[in-house]
Design a protein around this motif. Sequence first.
Motif, PDB file in Angstrom:
ATOM      1  N   SER A 115       0.860  -1.178   0.000  1.00 42.68           N
ATOM      2  CA  SER A 115       0.000   0.000   0.000  1.00 42.68           C
ATOM      3  C   SER A 115       0.898   1.230   0.000  1.00 42.68           C
ATOM      4  CB  SER A 115      -0.940   0.011   1.214  1.00 42.68           C
ATOM      5  OG  SER A 115      -0.199   0.080   2.415  1.00 42.68           O
ATOM      6  N   ALA A 116       0.301   2.371  -0.316  1.00 44.16           N
ATOM      7  CA  ALA A 116       1.117   3.579  -0.433  1.00 44.16           C
ATOM      8  C   ALA A 116       0.274   4.825  -0.247  1.00 44.16           C
ATOM      9  CB  ALA A 116       1.808   3.621  -1.796  1.00 44.16           C
ATOM     10  N   THR A 117       0.937   5.899   0.173  1.00 43.90           N
ATOM     11  CA  THR A 117       0.342   7.230   0.174  1.00 43.90           C
ATOM     12  C   THR A 117       0.606   7.859  -1.183  1.00 43.90           C
ATOM     13  OG1 THR A 117       0.739   7.499   2.552  1.00 43.90           O
ATOM     14  CG2 THR A 117       0.332   9.493   1.282  1.00 43.90           C
ATOM     15  N   ILE A 118      -0.457   8.197  -1.920  1.00 42.74           N
ATOM     16  CA  ILE A 118      -0.320   8.692  -3.294  1.00 42.74           C
ATOM     17  C   ILE A 118      -0.724  10.160  -3.345  1.00 42.74           C
ATOM     18  CG2 ILE A 118      -1.184   8.458  -5.651  1.00 42.74           C
ATOM     19  CD1 ILE A 118      -1.466   5.441  -5.082  1.00 42.74           C
ATOM     20  N   THR A 119       0.141  10.967  -3.950  1.00 44.20           N
ATOM     21  CA  THR A 119      -0.069  12.413  -4.010  1.00 44.20           C
ATOM     22  C   THR A 119       0.161  12.934  -5.423  1.00 44.20           C
ATOM     23  OG1 THR A 119       0.750  12.632  -1.725  1.00 44.20           O
ATOM     24  CG2 THR A 119       0.672  14.639  -3.073  1.00 44.20           C
ATOM     25  N   ALA A 120      -0.764  13.760  -5.902  1.00 44.95           N
ATOM     26  CA  ALA A 120      -0.530  14.529  -7.128  1.00 44.95           C
ATOM     27  C   ALA A 120       0.318  15.730  -6.733  1.00 44.95           C
ATOM     28  CB  ALA A 120      -1.843  14.957  -7.754  1.00 44.95           C
ATOM     29  N   LEU A 121       1.604  15.674  -7.024  1.00 38.80           N
ATOM     30  CA  LEU A 121       2.560  16.633  -6.464  1.00 38.80           C
ATOM     31  C   LEU A 121       2.608  17.937  -7.258  1.00 38.80           C
ATOM     32  CD1 LEU A 121       4.411  16.500  -3.985  1.00 38.80           C
ATOM     33  CD2 LEU A 121       6.282  15.900  -5.519  1.00 38.80           C
ATOM     34  N   ASP A 122       2.572  17.826  -8.585  1.00 39.85           N
ATOM     35  CA  ASP A 122       2.579  19.010  -9.445  1.00 39.85           C
ATOM     36  C   ASP A 122       1.450  18.867 -10.460  1.00 39.85           C
ATOM     37  OD1 ASP A 122       3.061  21.206 -11.055  1.00 39.85           O
ATOM     38  OD2 ASP A 122       5.218  20.846 -11.271  1.00 39.85           O
ATOM     39  N   THR A 123       0.496  19.776 -10.391  1.00 40.70           N
ATOM     40  CA  THR A 123      -0.671  19.752 -11.283  1.00 40.70           C
ATOM     41  C   THR A 123      -0.706  20.988 -12.173  1.00 40.70           C
ATOM     42  OG1 THR A 123      -2.047  20.827  -9.599  1.00 40.70           O
ATOM     43  CG2 THR A 123      -2.003  18.415  -9.601  1.00 40.70           C
ATOM     44  N   GLY A 124       0.402  21.690 -12.255  1.00 43.49           N
ATOM     45  CA  GLY A 124       0.455  22.952 -12.995  1.00 43.49           C
ATOM     46  C   GLY A 124       0.792  22.765 -14.462  1.00 43.49           C
ATOM     47  N   GLY A 125      -0.178  22.298 -15.250  1.00 41.99           N
ATOM     48  CA  GLY A 125       0.052  22.055 -16.672  1.00 41.99           C
ATOM     49  C   GLY A 125       0.356  20.599 -16.920  1.00 41.99           C
TER      50      GLY A 125
END
Length: 302
Positions: free
Chosen positions: A49-59
């Motif tokens: 299992s993992a912690t999932i993050t959208a880190l950069d969503t700028g474009g």
Amino acid sequence: TIPGRDAEGNVGDMSGIAVGADGLGLIAYYDSTNGNLKVAHCSNTNCTSATITALDTGGDVGGGDHNSVTIGSDGLGLISYYDETNANLKVAHCSNTNCTSATITALDTGGDVGEESTVTMGPDGLGLIAYLDSTNTNLKVAHCSNVNCTSATITTLDTAGGAMPSVTIGSDGLGLISYKEGSRLKVAHCSDTNCTAATITDLDTQGNVGDHSSIAVGADGLGLIAYYDEANGDLKVAHCSNINCTAATLLAVDTGGSVGDGTSITTGADGLGLIAYVDLTNLDLKVAHCANQFCSPYLRRR
């Protein structure tokens, strides 16, 4: 369903992985559905299992053939990647071990730069990034000026070419970069910590070679490079003969069909090379474990 995976859209391209100071995996990858850079921090050693993050969503960010991640001297992740929208090299410095947030910097904005980036950590505790300047087809290097890598010393290292680079730190504490220029495999050995200059060598010029090179340092302190020989469809390995890698022993390690694309090499606990690569003939993942420091099946000692 594989536990711990990210199944939200078309995700997983251009992944890079490192083991954090907590002993758990940290994976940076491209979400092509949304055009985001994402990070998965494993919750356990098996990464079920993992912690999932959208880190950069700028474009549209995180594509560009490769994302690369290393662990900084502060124990936090440092990720180099390509901002396709703005054609920039970007860096994300994780704010915590899980990398649920980060300091994001457009590090090089001079033209179409940042594709095929690769990052490692120098003995000074600062990041060293090699990448392609697509505008001028040059090999460029950025040496971070601080742990967050909010600024860097940027150098055009080879004006003849610099495709698909891979960087490591040699046993002398200086950067060692393998890459492709035209149809040849080249190596640049940095002359200083900032890598403002380098000794550059044409290492293999036999046909169309050097695609997807990957470099590591063996237990003997010398560079070991795995790469694809497209002309013959072979996985090849170059074992550097000296720290500068101005010469090397070249070997075709796997010649069974069209093999060797998408190479990735590391050094195992036994000090020997371990190579993952693609068998294009059978569409399989293959692994080669080197039998000795030269990665030669023919080595015999008297």
